[in-house]
Design a protein around this motif. Sequence first.
Motif, PDB file in Angstrom:
ATOM      1  N   UNK A   1       9.258   3.502   0.578  1.00  0.00           N
ATOM      2  CA  UNK A   1       8.187   4.292   1.177  1.00  0.00           C
ATOM      3  C   UNK A   1       8.293   4.211   2.679  1.00  0.00           C
ATOM      4  N   UNK A   2       7.915   5.279   3.318  1.00  0.00           N
ATOM      5  CA  UNK A   2       7.964   5.281   4.783  1.00  0.00           C
ATOM      6  C   UNK A   2       6.812   4.432   5.304  1.00  0.00           C
TER       7      UNK A   2
ATOM      8  N   UNK B   1       0.839  -1.204   0.000  1.00  0.00           N
ATOM      9  CA  UNK B   1       0.000   0.000   0.000  1.00  0.00           C
ATOM     10  C   UNK B   1       0.871   1.251   0.000  1.00  0.00           C
ATOM     11  N   UNK B   2       1.877   1.234   0.909  1.00  0.00           N
ATOM     12  CA  UNK B   2       2.757   2.398   1.036  1.00  0.00           C
ATOM     13  C   UNK B   2       3.488   2.661  -0.275  1.00  0.00           C
TER      14      UNK B   2
ATOM     15  N   UNK C   1       9.166  -1.409  13.286  1.00  0.00           N
ATOM     16  CA  UNK C   1       9.807  -2.400  12.408  1.00  0.00           C
ATOM     17  C   UNK C   1      10.419  -1.696  11.204  1.00  0.00           C
ATOM     18  N   UNK C   2      11.214  -2.423  10.518  1.00  0.00           N
ATOM     19  CA  UNK C   2      11.831  -1.836   9.325  1.00  0.00           C
ATOM     20  C   UNK C   2      10.807  -1.691   8.231  1.00  0.00           C
ATOM     21  N   UNK C   3      10.986  -0.680   7.476  1.00  0.00           N
ATOM     22  CA  UNK C   3      10.136  -0.551   6.293  1.00  0.00           C
ATOM     23  C   UNK C   3      10.669  -1.509   5.257  1.00  0.00           C
ATOM     24  N   UNK C   4       9.800  -2.326   4.733  1.00  0.00           N
ATOM     25  CA  UNK C   4      10.280  -3.315   3.773  1.00  0.00           C
ATOM     26  C   UNK C   4       9.654  -3.121   2.421  1.00  0.00           C
ATOM     27  N   UNK C   5       8.914  -2.055   2.324  1.00  0.00           N
ATOM     28  CA  UNK C   5       8.127  -1.860   1.112  1.00  0.00           C
ATOM     29  C   UNK C   5       8.991  -1.969  -0.131  1.00  0.00           C
ATOM     30  N   UNK C   6       8.752  -3.023  -0.819  1.00  0.00           N
ATOM     31  CA  UNK C   6       9.380  -3.196  -2.135  1.00  0.00           C
ATOM     32  C   UNK C   6      10.891  -3.235  -2.084  1.00  0.00           C
ATOM     33  N   UNK C   7      11.476  -3.163  -0.897  1.00  0.00           N
ATOM     34  CA  UNK C   7      12.929  -3.095  -0.828  1.00  0.00           C
ATOM     35  C   UNK C   7      13.534  -4.443  -1.155  1.00  0.00           C
TER      36      UNK C   7
ATOM     37  N   UNK D   1       2.543   1.697  -3.260  1.00  0.00           N
ATOM     38  CA  UNK D   1       1.617   2.114  -4.305  1.00  0.00           C
ATOM     39  C   UNK D   1       1.338   3.618  -4.187  1.00  0.00           C
ATOM     40  N   UNK D   2       1.188   4.063  -2.953  1.00  0.00           N
ATOM     41  CA  UNK D   2       0.924   5.482  -2.745  1.00  0.00           C
ATOM     42  C   UNK D   2       2.099   6.325  -3.255  1.00  0.00           C
ATOM     43  N   UNK D   3       3.309   5.857  -2.949  1.00  0.00           N
ATOM     44  CA  UNK D   3       4.511   6.591  -3.364  1.00  0.00           C
ATOM     45  C   UNK D   3       4.592   6.676  -4.890  1.00  0.00           C
ATOM     46  N   UNK D   4       4.372   5.517  -5.555  1.00  0.00           N
ATOM     47  CA  UNK D   4       4.469   5.496  -7.025  1.00  0.00           C
ATOM     48  C   UNK D   4       3.365   6.371  -7.623  1.00  0.00           C
TER      49      UNK D   4
END
Lengths: 417, 670
Positions: free
Chosen positions: B651-652, A62-63, B664-670, A65-68
Amino acid sequence: MLLWLAIAVLTAVAILAVLVPLSREAKTVAPGAAEDAAVYRRQLTELEREREAGRIGKEEAEAARAEIARRLLAAEREAEPAADRKGGLWRRRATAIVALTGIPAVALAFYMAQGSPGMPDQPLQARLGTPSGENISLLVARTEEYLSRNPDDGQGWEILAPVYMRLGRPRDAARAYENAIRVLGSSTERQTNLGDALVMAAGGVVTEEARGAFQAAIEAAKASEEGAPEARFYLALAKQQEGDVAAAVKELRELLEGAPADAPWREAVQETIARLAGAQNEAAAALFQSPEPQVGPVARSLPETHPEVGSPAPAPAPAAGGPSEEEVAAAAEMAPEDRMAMIEGMVENLASRLEEQPDDAEGWLKLVRSYAVLGRKQDAVEAVRSALSSVSDQGGRREIAQLATDLGLPGMEELSQ
Amino acid sequence: MSGFFSIAELGHYALVLALALSLIQSTVPLWGAAARDSRLIRVGSATSITTLFFVGLSFAALVYAYVISDFSVENVWANSHSAKPMLYKVTGVWGNHEGSMLLWVLILALFGGLVAMFGGNLPETLKARVLAVQAWVASAFLLFILFTSNPFIRLDPTPGEGQDLNPILQDIGLAVHPPLLYLGYVGFSIAFSFAVAALIEGRVDAAWARWVRPWTLTAWLFLTLGISMGSYWAYYELGWGGWWFWDPVENASFMPWLSGTALLHSAIVMEKRGALKIWTVLLAILTFSLSLLGTFLVRSGVLTSVHAFATDPTRGVFILMILVLFIGGSLALFAWRAPSLKQGGLFAPISREGALLFNNLFLVAATATVFVGTLYPLALEAVTEEKITVGAPFYNLTFVPLMIPLLLAVPYGPMLAWKRGDLIGASQRLGVAMGVTLLAVVVTLVFTGTEGVLPALGIGLGIWLIVGALNELADRSGLTRGAGRHALSRFMGLPRSAFATAIAHAGLGVTVIGIVSTTSYQIETIRSLETGESLQAGAYTITYQDFIPQTGPNYREDVFRLQVSKDGEDLMTVAPTKRFYDARQMATTEAAIETFWFSQLYLSIGEPQEDGGVTVRAYYKPLVTLIWIGSLFMAAGGLVSLTDRRFRVGAAKPAKVRLAKKPRTAEAGA
């Protein structure tokens, strides 16, 4: 001719690399921001795939997607509609003309300046063309390779060593003999061969190392009856090369006395003795030559002038004021006492000539050297003193002072000041 | 084949054609991009691939001339010998100035060709401009080769035998070291071309960072291997047991590595967050400029060192001109265009971005110290004729203090979230690593005594990096938060980039341990030995057995056999040698190196003694191999990261989620 054909083909390839894309159908070039938007859209699809595969958490997806989406919106705002700018025939024509003329022009200009189109390749193999010559070096290389893996095969080293000698690689031969000695032990023959190789490697000089080998050969021969005549012969030569010709001759005479009557090398030794006697005379005669070669204690440079082992010093070319070739030849045939008298006579002649014409640096140098060799130190000192006061040329005076220092004449320090 | 026409001449002509095509590639795509003419733009790709073909043909022709020992080619005559083993005939192609420049251009053409072939999804105008900038560099170096260093000049009449290659360079190390190094140096040219193209475009595209990072990574990976290889080569070939000398030539490759490492990290920020755009562009320019500087230092002969085999001043001036043109030109362009680039996302000082910026600042400062240490002596010599050497003491005072805070901070970077991070939370999650580190320091002190506090702390630093990297993986798979049996599946599901980071950072730790251990705990013994005598190096007893003279294909060698034993037990016989190369009248030392686990026993032979004895230098180097093993890990990390082809968006963590759960660590797409 074929080279030119190849050059033509390559040039054509280069020109076509420019012409072919020019002839393709044109299409609209999108502005950068539109491309950006496309990238972001691709990112969104990819993100969706990731989420479905469960490789990314729901919140994180979600996060992201929002960023992109934020970036996509910004890019779409920025993107203006793509301007359709076709045509530009003149641009294509100009480029084609540059390619058609510029590529060959630049290429040929550079190539003709430095290339050698007429020159074929010169592969070494083809130039050698002699398979037999290849084979022996191949054989040696193979043996070397084998011995590097089996360094303790003494037999191998012993076989390889004389091959090296024949190939004119005495230094390698010496190493091979050293190895043979290391593995198989010292023997008269091996030590003599080693010494022989070392002498050859040093251009005919019996070096310290070679002398060690010969001494070891004699040591090894003590038990046997034959002895080590070759080693003794070389050691005598070493004496001669040090300038002690008399000792050399003496040792050779001893070698000859102890030799069996049918020894095949008798003749060779006799010849050498005769030559050395001649060399003794030449050494004396050399007094009358220009500064080199020098004699007596200064004669250490003599060995280097020997081109080959055992050959006498080459007769120095006669210089003005010295004895002629005939005189030298005559001296060689005289009895020792007569020879001495002749030499002394020549020295006296020189001394009296210098008394009359004292401004002759060359002459004084010769005289001083002669006195020194004849052991007449006092006369030598006198001669230096007279020379320094009568020679006008400063360079000459310096040379005389230098010679005096070299000869180690007593009391010269004050004289040369 | 050679019977029909001359391969060498064909290679020469192909090189000249490559120049002609590069000149077209330098201009036509730029024009096309400006006029948005797709046909002109496409010329860039076609010429780029064709140039690669021509330069490749030319290089192959030179290799062929070396293989058949064609001494009518001056370059072959000057650097080869018919008796040389085939491997060194081939590696000799780039063991000399002309050949190595041709290799340089070949790799440049290779990278250009790769962009042309695989840059299909790049914005067309960007791609056109990138290829054009790449062609400027290629044209400059092709002109350099043709004007000052042409490897295809022929000799008539043909000499009978070649002059052989510098014996120090007749080594397997040379076969791989320069090509790797050049792949690194020249690989940065792509980052440079992208940076300059972006400046010309006046905008940094979304695709820009996505493209720059893998290229930078590829170049960095090869440069890491190249430097490491070069270090190992100097270690075993030069015979005095050092593995890094702060030699200007080494520094020349180390500077682009440092700034390239910075670029790699700032490119991550740019790719994920769109921030640090201008800074990344500047770093890309600086990194390739340092590569050019390295080429200048090595190739112009301004240095006198083992590596500097070119000494013609005209060459130096030519490369200096290239250097001034490209560095000055690109920086001027940067000064002019950078203000018009749009800045990206904002971030708090304590965040992943902040950590990466911290990394960048320290790496750039470290690059600057090496730059000063390398160039100051040259400048001083040019101005005052005074020769000084800047060595380890200088770098210990400048470079090392910069590295310590940087290395301490490394495990924190991946632990911090994007945009806004939590330093205390990160420290808590690094608790295990901190404990292990402390334990390692204490254990080291117990074994080495309290005198070696600094080395023990150094070892601790290495352990901190390794355990910190593992800690991060464990944390992300939830192991530290009691995820239990889910941890394994989470671990397997981690993105490759996470593994890449961990592997590379742990590799750094491994290298640090190797460096600290070797520098602090090395044992060195130098003694003159007669047959049967022995010396002691650490736990090992070395006894001089005997000496064997041998003959190789193009050298003679003295092999000294030494018996190595430990606790009265014979382990092996080793044979350090001294070689003498006839053709060049040069001697080399071949050290005997024995590896015990990660430590090495290093034996080399000094000058022979008057009395028949021999000087033996024996070093016991504990854990020395870790230095290079660590660099292999770093390169492996780079490789793993390269295989992670996904888009990356940072992303944060949404604030609500943060409040609801433990940090926790942000793992978004990383």
